[in-house]
Design an enzyme around this catalytic site. Structure first.
Site, PDB file in Angstrom:
ATOM      1  NE  ARG A 166     -14.681  -0.438   3.041  1.00 34.93           N
ATOM      2  CZ  ARG A 166     -14.924   0.912   3.150  1.00 34.93           C
ATOM      3  NH1 ARG A 166     -15.259   1.393   4.437  1.00 34.93           N
ATOM      4  NH2 ARG A 166     -14.888   1.590   1.985  1.00 34.93           N
ATOM      5  CG  HIS A 190     -19.950   2.548   5.873  1.00 33.77           C
ATOM      6  ND1 HIS A 190     -19.544   1.515   5.071  1.00 33.77           N
ATOM      7  CD2 HIS A 190     -19.119   3.770   5.774  1.00 33.77           C
ATOM      8  CE1 HIS A 190     -18.450   1.799   4.629  1.00 33.77           C
ATOM      9  NE2 HIS A 190     -18.217   3.029   4.687  1.00 33.77           N
TER      10      HIS A 190
HETATM   11  P1  NDP Z   1      -4.541   4.559   3.212  1.00 35.63           P
HETATM   12  O1  NDP Z   1      -4.363   3.815   2.172  1.00 35.63           O
HETATM   13  O2  NDP Z   1      -3.854   6.031   3.211  1.00 35.63           O
HETATM   14  O3  NDP Z   1      -3.966   4.253   4.559  1.00 35.63           O
HETATM   15  C1  NDP Z   1      -4.054   2.702   4.750  1.00 35.63           C
HETATM   16  C2  NDP Z   1      -3.183   2.421   5.855  1.00 35.63           C
HETATM   17  O4  NDP Z   1      -3.534   1.056   6.270  1.00 35.63           O
HETATM   18  C3  NDP Z   1      -1.797   2.639   5.717  1.00 35.63           C
HETATM   19  O5  NDP Z   1      -0.891   2.994   6.785  1.00 35.63           O
HETATM   20  C4  NDP Z   1      -1.345   1.214   5.276  1.00 35.63           C
HETATM   21  O6  NDP Z   1       0.050   0.867   5.640  1.00 35.63           O
HETATM   22  C5  NDP Z   1      -2.091   0.333   6.452  1.00 35.63           C
HETATM   23  N1  NDP Z   1      -2.226  -1.100   5.911  1.00 35.63           N
HETATM   24  C6  NDP Z   1      -2.660  -1.616   4.829  1.00 35.63           C
HETATM   25  N2  NDP Z   1      -2.646  -2.955   4.573  1.00 35.63           N
HETATM   26  C7  NDP Z   1      -2.030  -3.203   6.063  1.00 35.63           C
HETATM   27  C8  NDP Z   1      -1.622  -4.547   6.434  1.00 35.63           C
HETATM   28  N3  NDP Z   1      -1.729  -5.801   5.908  1.00 35.63           N
HETATM   29  N4  NDP Z   1      -1.031  -4.520   7.768  1.00 35.63           N
HETATM   30  C9  NDP Z   1      -0.564  -3.216   8.506  1.00 35.63           C
HETATM   31  N5  NDP Z   1      -0.961  -2.159   7.820  1.00 35.63           N
HETATM   32  C10 NDP Z   1      -1.611  -2.061   6.799  1.00 35.63           C
HETATM   33  O7  NDP Z   1      -6.207   4.756   3.475  1.00 35.63           O
HETATM   34  P2  NDP Z   1      -6.925   5.898   4.266  1.00 35.63           P
HETATM   35  O8  NDP Z   1      -6.328   6.066   5.615  1.00 35.63           O
HETATM   36  O9  NDP Z   1      -7.305   7.018   3.484  1.00 35.63           O
HETATM   37  O10 NDP Z   1      -8.372   4.953   4.580  1.00 35.63           O
HETATM   38  C11 NDP Z   1      -8.184   3.868   5.433  1.00 35.63           C
HETATM   39  C12 NDP Z   1      -9.613   3.085   5.304  1.00 35.63           C
HETATM   40  O11 NDP Z   1     -10.655   3.785   6.032  1.00 35.63           O
HETATM   41  C13 NDP Z   1     -10.227   3.105   4.100  1.00 35.63           C
HETATM   42  O12 NDP Z   1      -9.425   2.104   3.143  1.00 35.63           O
HETATM   43  C14 NDP Z   1     -11.675   2.605   4.282  1.00 35.63           C
HETATM   44  O13 NDP Z   1     -11.642   1.317   4.177  1.00 35.63           O
HETATM   45  C15 NDP Z   1     -11.705   3.213   5.504  1.00 35.63           C
HETATM   46  N6  NDP Z   1     -12.859   4.226   5.564  1.00 35.63           N
HETATM   47  C16 NDP Z   1     -13.855   4.053   6.330  1.00 35.63           C
HETATM   48  C17 NDP Z   1     -14.837   5.166   6.064  1.00 35.63           C
HETATM   49  C18 NDP Z   1     -16.089   4.981   7.104  1.00 35.63           C
HETATM   50  O14 NDP Z   1     -16.895   6.229   7.089  1.00 35.63           O
HETATM   51  N7  NDP Z   1     -16.247   4.255   7.966  1.00 35.63           N
HETATM   52  C19 NDP Z   1     -14.548   6.514   5.418  1.00 35.63           C
HETATM   53  C20 NDP Z   1     -13.331   6.641   4.751  1.00 35.63           C
HETATM   54  C21 NDP Z   1     -12.715   5.468   4.859  1.00 35.63           C
HETATM   55  P3  NDP Z   1       1.411   1.570   4.827  1.00 35.63           P
HETATM   56  O15 NDP Z   1       1.192   3.068   5.195  1.00 35.63           O
HETATM   57  O16 NDP Z   1       2.652   0.837   5.192  1.00 35.63           O
HETATM   58  O17 NDP Z   1       1.027   1.287   3.347  1.00 35.63           O
HETATM   59  C1  OXD Z   2     -15.689   4.722   2.609  1.00 33.78           C
HETATM   60  C2  OXD Z   2     -16.097   5.973   2.607  1.00 33.78           C
HETATM   61  O1  OXD Z   2     -14.520   4.472   1.959  1.00 33.78           O
HETATM   62  O2  OXD Z   2     -17.134   6.264   2.907  1.00 33.78           O
HETATM   63  O3  OXD Z   2     -16.097   4.172   3.306  1.00 33.78           O
HETATM   64  O4  OXD Z   2     -15.132   7.059   2.050  1.00 33.78           O
END
Ligand code: NDP
Ligand code: OXD
Length: 314
Positions: free
Chosen positions: A229, A277
């Site tokens: 993000r 994005h």
């Molecule tokens: P998940 O919830 O499966 O994974 C999130 C990961 O981030 C977990 O490993 C979590 O740790 C870690 N995390 C969260 N907070 C912290 C912190 N404070 N310190 C360290 N690690 C942290 O999410 P996804 O993998 O499905 O998606 C991740 C992100 O990707 C989404 O939230 C979104 O913002 C972004 N995204 C972007 C897209 C784009 O097109 N650019 C499309 C889709 C998603 P833990 O495992 O320990 O909980």
């Molecule tokens: C996001 C998506 O979370 O596109 O950015 O899924």
């Protein structure tokens, strides 16, 4: 039969409406413009819905984010206290893996440099180091981080991953929590951010953070790839780091402000790949079926999957 409200902004809503009506014939599907009686709405499927809309739906059973990230909902102080479900779906995961692999290769193969050379009709080969000598560190080892790790490994990249809680992933060195962050950063050449935006992660990608990345890698300096993000990155720090060599390149898919303003210097920076994005687009066909499948299962009495932890914010 349930009543589903589609509340979408920033994306073309027609494709979603037609897919929901096609695959969810047993349901009534409404849009914000034709919401009818708010008390009839059972479920909302949302991407950046109008502020405070959801608080006006007294009988809401669950909210489905149409993206994997839920910060667009969590930032609404009036968000109703019903289950909030996010996307975990193979089509979206595959798209993110493609983006991560593509951008790691773009930097490993010096494609910015060759792009500049092509523009100037310069025919010069530069020494090339194999992927097996490049260390890719994934910030975030959730659904997308772990899938990206699995996609990078067969190309030979040396993959590591860091997350809040330490993970156990075959063949990949993992790190957990603040205490292990310095060691993770100190051995990372390409930093790939797949973290959610929460109060704990906002602004994390700043100058001091970049200073902690490895300086001894074969690429000549560290690279930032952010598909998490925009709120995670401090854009003036990204520019400063690129300009003084703390970073040697960046791929940015997400921004502090989206769409990226015309006047942003990121657009024309010679070391940055900018994408709008779309690292992992939400595909209406695939995701409608995921959401409708969850609604039908929930109506049969089964638990919802991929419910967001409201305290953690993801
Ligand atoms: P998940 O919830 O499966 O994974 C999130 C990961 O981030 C977990 O490993 C979590 O740790 C870690 N995390 C969260 N907070 C912290 C912190 N404070 N310190 C360290 N690690 C942290 O999410 P996804 O993998 O499905 O998606 C991740 C992100 O990707 C989404 O939230 C979104 O913002 C972004 N995204 C972007 C897209 C784009 O097109 N650019 C499309 C889709 C998603 P833990 O495992 O320990 O909980
Ligand atoms: C996001 C998506 O979370 O596109 O950015 O899924």
């Amino acid at each position: 039969m349930s009543t589903i409200l589609l509340a979408i902004s920033g994306w073309e809503p027609d494709a979603w409406l037609s897919r929901f009506r096609q695959h969810g014939k047993q349901h009534t599907v409404r849009t914000v413009a034709e919401i009818g009686d708010p008390a009839e709405i059972d479920y909302v499927c949302a991407w950046k819905p109008p502020a405070e809309l959801l608080a006006q739906l007294p009988n809401l059973k669950a909210i489905f984010s149409l993206g994997a990230g839920v910060d667009h909902l969590m930032n609404d102080p009036s968000l109703p206290d019903v289950p909030l479900v996010r996307i975990v779906e193979p089509d979206l995961t595959r798209r993110m893996c493609e983006y991560v692999v593509l951008h790691c290769l773009l930097h490993q193969r010096k494609m910015k440099l060759y792009g500049d050379q092509q523009a100037k009709k310069i025919w010069i080969e530069h020494p090339e180091r194999p992927a097996s000598e490049v260390r890719v560190g994934l910030l975030g080892m959730g659904v997308l981080g772990q899938a990206a790790a699995a996609a990078l490994a067969p190309l030979g990249f040396k993959v590591t991953g860091w997350s809040r809680t330490k993970k156990s992933v075959a063949g990949i060195e993992t790190f957990g929590g603040e205490a292990e962050l310095p060691r993770f950063l100190g051995q990372t050449d390409i930093l790939v951010c797949l973290l959610p935006l929460t109060p704990a992660t906002r602004g994390m990608l700043n100058y001091n953070f970049f200073k902690r990345l490895a300086r001894d890698g074969v690429l000549g300096g560290p690279v930032l790839v952010n598909a998490g993000r925009g709120g995670l990155q401090v854009e003036k720090d990204v520019l400063r780091a690129l300009d003084d060599g703390t970073l040697i390149g960046a791929s940015l898919d997400v921004f502090e402000q989206e769409p990226l303003p015309q006047e942003s210097p990121l657009w024309s920076h010679p070391k940055i790949f900018v994408t709008p994005h779309n690292a992992a687009q939400s595909d209406p066909e695939a995701l409608t079926q995921y959401v409708l499948g969850q609604i039908d299962a929930f109506e049969r009495g089964e638990p919802l999957r991929n419910v967001v932890d409201r305290k953690l914010g993801y």
